[in-house]
Design a protein around this motif. Structure first.
Motif, mmCIF file in Angstrom:
data_model
loop_
_atom_site.group_PDB
_atom_site.id
_atom_site.type_symbol
_atom_site.label_atom_id
_atom_site.label_comp_id
_atom_site.label_asym_id
_atom_site.label_seq_id
_atom_site.Cartn_x
_atom_site.Cartn_y
_atom_site.Cartn_z
ATOM 1 N N ALA A 29 -1.872 -1.419 -10.558
ATOM 2 C CA ALA A 29 -1.183 -1.442 -9.303
ATOM 3 C C ALA A 29 -0.290 -2.676 -9.240
ATOM 4 C CB ALA A 29 -2.176 -1.579 -8.376
ATOM 5 N N LEU A 79 -4.843 -1.200 0.823
ATOM 6 C CA LEU A 79 -4.980 -1.856 -0.599
ATOM 7 C C LEU A 79 -6.145 -1.577 -1.182
ATOM 8 C CD1 LEU A 79 -2.628 -4.897 -0.208
ATOM 9 C CD2 LEU A 79 -2.020 -2.574 -1.598
ATOM 10 N N ARG A 84 2.907 -2.114 -11.209
ATOM 11 C CA ARG A 84 3.934 -1.296 -10.470
ATOM 12 C C ARG A 84 4.519 -1.955 -9.363
ATOM 13 N NH1 ARG A 84 0.361 3.607 -8.511
ATOM 14 N NH2 ARG A 84 2.170 4.136 -7.444
ATOM 15 N N LEU A 85 4.020 -2.957 -8.794
ATOM 16 C CA LEU A 85 4.633 -3.724 -7.546
ATOM 17 C C LEU A 85 5.939 -4.642 -8.029
ATOM 18 C CD1 LEU A 85 1.941 -4.713 -5.354
ATOM 19 C CD2 LEU A 85 3.179 -2.748 -4.995
ATOM 20 N N VAL A 122 -1.189 4.619 -1.082
ATOM 21 C CA VAL A 122 -2.597 4.546 -0.636
ATOM 22 C C VAL A 122 -2.476 3.917 0.719
ATOM 23 C CG1 VAL A 122 -3.802 4.057 -3.073
ATOM 24 C CG2 VAL A 122 -2.976 1.963 -1.346
ATOM 25 N N ASP A 166 -7.343 0.878 -9.678
ATOM 26 C CA ASP A 166 -6.971 -0.102 -10.888
ATOM 27 C C ASP A 166 -6.248 -0.901 -10.398
ATOM 28 O OD1 ASP A 166 -6.233 -1.223 -13.177
ATOM 29 O OD2 ASP A 166 -5.836 0.855 -14.365
ATOM 30 N N PRO A 167 -6.458 -2.172 -10.084
ATOM 31 C CA PRO A 167 -6.012 -3.229 -9.397
ATOM 32 C C PRO A 167 -4.722 -3.776 -10.530
ATOM 33 C CG PRO A 167 -8.050 -3.471 -8.783
ATOM 34 C CD PRO A 167 -8.222 -2.458 -9.742
ATOM 35 N N VAL A 209 -7.340 0.922 -3.802
ATOM 36 C CA VAL A 209 -6.815 0.932 -5.177
ATOM 37 C C VAL A 209 -7.671 0.942 -6.223
ATOM 38 C CG1 VAL A 209 -5.337 -0.485 -7.008
ATOM 39 C CG2 VAL A 209 -4.573 0.159 -4.524
ATOM 40 N N ALA A 265 -1.206 -8.505 -2.561
ATOM 41 C CA ALA A 265 -2.084 -7.625 -3.196
ATOM 42 C C ALA A 265 -2.986 -8.268 -3.961
ATOM 43 C CB ALA A 265 -1.368 -6.363 -3.866
ATOM 44 N N ARG A 272 3.737 1.456 -1.165
ATOM 45 C CA ARG A 272 4.448 1.592 -2.543
ATOM 46 C C ARG A 272 3.395 2.379 -3.325
ATOM 47 N NH1 ARG A 272 9.315 -0.992 -1.815
ATOM 48 N NH2 ARG A 272 9.210 -2.756 -0.542
ATOM 49 N N LEU A 273 2.377 1.768 -3.342
ATOM 50 C CA LEU A 273 0.971 2.492 -4.363
ATOM 51 C C LEU A 273 0.760 3.679 -3.890
ATOM 52 C CD1 LEU A 273 -0.501 -1.043 -4.877
ATOM 53 C CD2 LEU A 273 0.848 0.260 -6.232
ATOM 54 N N ALA A 313 0.820 -1.273 0.052
ATOM 55 C CA ALA A 313 -0.046 0.008 0.022
ATOM 56 C C ALA A 313 0.983 1.321 0.129
ATOM 57 C CB ALA A 313 -1.006 -0.038 1.171
#
Length: 401
Positions: free
Chosen positions: A272, A263, A275-276, A260, A268-269, A266, A285, A257-258, A255
């Motif tokens: 997201a 989790l 991006r991880l 937010v 747009d899973p 989010v 996630a 890193r994203l 979360a």
């Protein structure tokens, strides 16, 4: 049920009151001021989402923890239980704080320390605990104990103000979550305590953990010709050994890193996940994102009186918990597989995992056949014999005597 199968019994209020009151009298030589009870729970779907800002759909079991309790005029606390403790515990309220209380004492006494820390006029007390909520089964025996004690303390020291309405029960639930996190050292979310305090009979409780709001969802299994069979695998189950906390920590890292808070915020899973870059965070996630969608589908189906159609989402939940979240075990996987092979509409592990229980959605009248199949599979694998109960959406905690 077949004769060789173990059915976990639920006490009625009279039996629970008798057991807790008799233990109180035998230990302290007097009668309690009252007896309070709170239920265990089973979660239909929405696992490990309560600390990720998501939805869950638990309902209260008829299996309850009973607490006989009397107020004292000093700061001392005496606790006794039928949970396997050899001797009563005696100490002060300060002895119930973080880093000082351990084991069942932390769950029984932690709420007193938290409520006093939050400004309620809690003093010393004597308590005796009797429970038919299976221990270590992933059915929230800890929250049942915490909330029963909290209800008793609220009534005896605070005129029952918090237990009288949902807003107050929300505060009591939050205090019990603090007790579990800070005193018992288990990094759980708030689903279990909300289920024990805020459900209504005949309903599941849709919990939105973002703001602790709830909605009562009618759960009429009988009308649908269905039953929820709970399978206690009797496999070891512990939440304070670091495994649960490590899953939560991975989600919190993802979360962060994203950018937010949790989790489930989010939007747009798929983007997201791209991006991880940490494989563990991706898996954790992905479970959260897909489980949230499964909860939404189940809510739509249950609300449309299509309860028989939720099986695929129960199956998908287990696959995600076993694969992406890695909280299943051999016993849970065998229980789920055997139940499906015997005709269950869907099955999955329930609760925190690493042991505990599974649930199977079965046709009404097929409970024994499915239970027999699971028991036979356990015997073939050399596992301890499982135990079973049929879950019914029951009442929340309150005073019973």
């Amino acid at each position: 049920m077949s004769n060789h199968l173990s059915l976990l019994p639920a006490w009625d209020d009279a039996e629970g009151v008798r057991r807790a009151s008799d233990l109180f009298l035998a230990t302290y030589g007097s009668r309690p001021d009252g007896v309070w009870a709170a239920p265990g729970r089973v979660n239909l779907i929405g696992e490990h989402l309560d600390y990720n800002g998501g939805f869950s759909l638990p309902f209260a079991l008829p299996h309850r923890t009973f607490v006989a309790l009397a107020r004292r005029d000093d700061e001392f606390v005496r606790l006794v239980s039928d949970l396997g403790a050899d001797e009563p515990w005696t100490g002060s309220l300060d002895d119930l704080g973080p880093g000082r209380a351990a084991g069942w004492i932390a769950y029984a006494g932690g709420p007193a320390w938290v409520l006093r820390d939050e400004g309620l006029p809690v003093g010393g007390f004597d308590a005796a605990i009797a429970s038919c909520v299976p221990l270590g089964a992933g059915l929230s025996s800890s929250a049942a104990l915490e909330t029963a004690v909290a209800l008793a303390l609220d009534e005896l020291f605070h005129d029952g103000t918090l237990g009288a309405d949902d807003a107050g029960r929300t505060r009591l639930a939050a205090a019990c979550v603090r007790a579990e996190n800070e005193v018992a050292g288990a990094a759980t979310g708030g689903m279990d305590q909300a289920a024990a305090l805020r459900t209504t009979a005949g309903h599941a409780l849709l919990i939105d953990s973002r703001d602790a709001s709830v909605r009562q969802v009618p759960l009429d299994l009988d009308a649908a010709g269905l039953a929820v069979l709970v399978i206690d695998t009797r496999a070891p189950h512990a939440l304070a050994d670091g495994q649960y906390a490590s899953r939560r920590a991975a989600c919190e890292r993802a979360a962060a890193r994203l950018a937010v808070r949790t989790l489930c915020e989010v939007a747009d899973p798929e983007a997201a996940l791209a991006r991880l870059d940490d494989p563990e965070e991706v898996r954790r996630a992905r479970h959260v994102f897909t489980e949230q969608e499964r909860v939404r589908r189940v809510i739509d189906l249950v609300s449309a009186s299509r309860l028989s159609k939720i099986g695929p989402d129960l199956d998908g939940s287990h696959a995600s918990l076993a694969g992406d979240y890695e909280v299943s075990c051999r016993e849970l996987d065998v229980a789920v597989s055997a139940a499906r092979d015997a005709g269950a509409r869907g099955a999955r592990m329930t609760g925190g995992g690493f042991g505990g229980s599974a649930i199977a959605l079965v046709e009404r009248g097929a409970e024994s056949r499915v239970a027999d199949a699971v028991a036979s599979a356990f015997a073939e694998h050399g596992f301890n014999p499982p135990a079973f109960l049929v879950a019914r959406a029951s009442a929340p905690g309150g005073r019973v005597a």
